[in-house]
Design a protein around this motif. Structure first.
Motif, PDB file in Angstrom:
ATOM      1  N   ASP A   1      24.233  -8.927 -11.130  1.00  0.00           N
ATOM      2  CA  ASP A   1      25.109 -10.081 -11.344  1.00  0.00           C
ATOM      3  C   ASP A   1      25.636 -10.510  -9.988  1.00  0.00           C
TER       4      ASP A   1
ATOM      5  N   ASN B   1      27.905 -12.734  -9.418  1.00  0.00           N
ATOM      6  CA  ASN B   1      29.334 -13.044  -9.439  1.00  0.00           C
ATOM      7  C   ASN B   1      30.113 -11.779  -9.076  1.00  0.00           C
TER       8      ASN B   1
ATOM      9  N   ASN C   1      32.944  -9.493  -9.679  1.00  0.00           N
ATOM     10  CA  ASN C   1      33.936  -9.124 -10.687  1.00  0.00           C
ATOM     11  C   ASN C   1      34.470  -7.724 -10.399  1.00  0.00           C
TER      12      ASN C   1
ATOM     13  N   PHE D   1      33.117 -10.689 -20.203  1.00  0.00           N
ATOM     14  CA  PHE D   1      31.939 -11.485 -19.860  1.00  0.00           C
ATOM     15  C   PHE D   1      30.697 -10.801 -20.424  1.00  0.00           C
TER      16      PHE D   1
ATOM     17  N   LEU E   1      26.421 -10.613 -19.880  1.00  0.00           N
ATOM     18  CA  LEU E   1      25.304 -10.884 -18.977  1.00  0.00           C
ATOM     19  C   LEU E   1      23.988 -10.632 -19.711  1.00  0.00           C
TER      20      LEU E   1
ATOM     21  N   ASP F   1      22.035 -13.399 -15.872  1.00  0.00           N
ATOM     22  CA  ASP F   1      22.660 -14.670 -16.203  1.00  0.00           C
ATOM     23  C   ASP F   1      23.913 -14.440 -17.039  1.00  0.00           C
ATOM     24  N   THR F   2      24.969 -15.193 -16.730  1.00  0.00           N
ATOM     25  CA  THR F   2      26.214 -15.127 -17.503  1.00  0.00           C
ATOM     26  C   THR F   2      26.077 -16.022 -18.727  1.00  0.00           C
TER      27      THR F   2
ATOM     28  N   GLU G   1      31.834 -15.950 -21.494  1.00  0.00           N
ATOM     29  CA  GLU G   1      33.055 -15.642 -20.754  1.00  0.00           C
ATOM     30  C   GLU G   1      34.247 -15.925 -21.658  1.00  0.00           C
TER      31      GLU G   1
END
Length: 280
Positions: A16, A18, A20, A43, A45, A61-62, A65
């Protein structure tokens, strides 16, 4: 990461991108992962194994959320109720992005205004026409995950299939349009993912607390919500298009939609909300 026993090594296969501050994580399926982070958010993924390029296959991919409002520090698969034997649990894999948080049931009434008892004969705009028909979806649940927070809350996250998630998302939208929250605070803003450097609208989740609050409303308010759901049409649009076909632009013809569009009743919605409430 993936373990290769022939080489006795662990290699990273996807990540990921992002940043976090993760406090808990759980595998819902081999390719779908649920996580919590330090700013009280959840979240989801997903790993795209079928991607054409190596760059896409190594990216998580997210797909969901959600702002939980409490710091979650533990996930584990399981349920707070005895296993169900109904068809609603026949599916072994649910959509991780369609799950809903159902913690803090004692806070359900905070989104509803003062209640007024009214007889069903006083409902407005609730009568179904002779040509309309009810075709509510069944509740199909896949993964079931328990979570605990640092405040002591225990909750449940259910993986929902597409039609089930669409139904409850439509109900959530209709409740937001109908019910005035206490203090005028926006429910969408409260549930928006809010981190240290980024903020996004909630997606891929349905708020279970809000859904269950439907059972606490008076009959007239319930009918207003169901009327909005029938106008929205999002709870059944995919099923109608799949059963009756679509035109070249991907939308069903107007005459056919007028004739076959099913109409929900208050009892239909209540039945599904009660069914999902019994799963935790």
């Amino acid at each position: 990461v993936e373990y290769y026993p022939e080489h006795n090594t662990v290699e990273e296969v996807a990540r990921d991108f992002n940043a976090n501050d993760t406090t808990a994580i759980e595998m819902l399926t081999d390719d779908v992962y649920l996580g919590a982070e330090a700013y009280n958010n959840l979240f989801v993924l997903k790993r795209n194994r079928a991607a054409q390029s190596d760059a896409m296959r190594c990216r998580l991919d997210t797909i969901g959320e959600f702002h939980l409002g409490e710091m979650c520090n533990k996930f584990m698969g399981g349920s707070l109720v005895m296993p169900q034997t109904s068809a609603s649990n026949a599916s072994g894999q649910g959509s991780g992005g369609g799950s809903g948080s159902t913690d803090g049931r004692n806070r359900r009434r905070s989104i509803a205004s003062s209640k007024k008892t009214m007889e069903s004969s006083q409902m407005s705009g609730g009568a179904q026409s002779a040509t309309s028909r009810s075709r509510r979806p069944s509740v199909v649940v896949g993964s079931q995950t328990l979570f605990g927070t640092v405040d002591g809350t225990l909750g449940c996250i259910l993986g929902l299939d597409g039609p089930t998630a669409a139904f409850f998302a439509c109900l959530e939208r209709s409740m937001q349009r109908t019910i005035k929250p206490i203090g005028g605070f926006s429910h969408q803003m409260f549930r928006a993912f809010s981190g240290e450097k980024r903020q996004y609208p909630s997606h891929g989740f349905v708020d279970g607390d809000m859904i269950e609050a439907f059972m606490d409303l008076d009959r007239l308010t319930m009918q207003k919500i169901v009327t909005y759901m029938n106008k929205d049409g999002g709870w059944e649009m995919d099923d109608v298009m799949m059963d009756y076909g679509s035109d070249k632009n991907g939308s069903a013809s107007g005459d056919m939609m007028e004739d076959v569009r099913p109409a929900l009743s208050v009892d239909d919605v209540l039945a599904l909300v009660e069914e999902i409430a019994m799963l935790h």
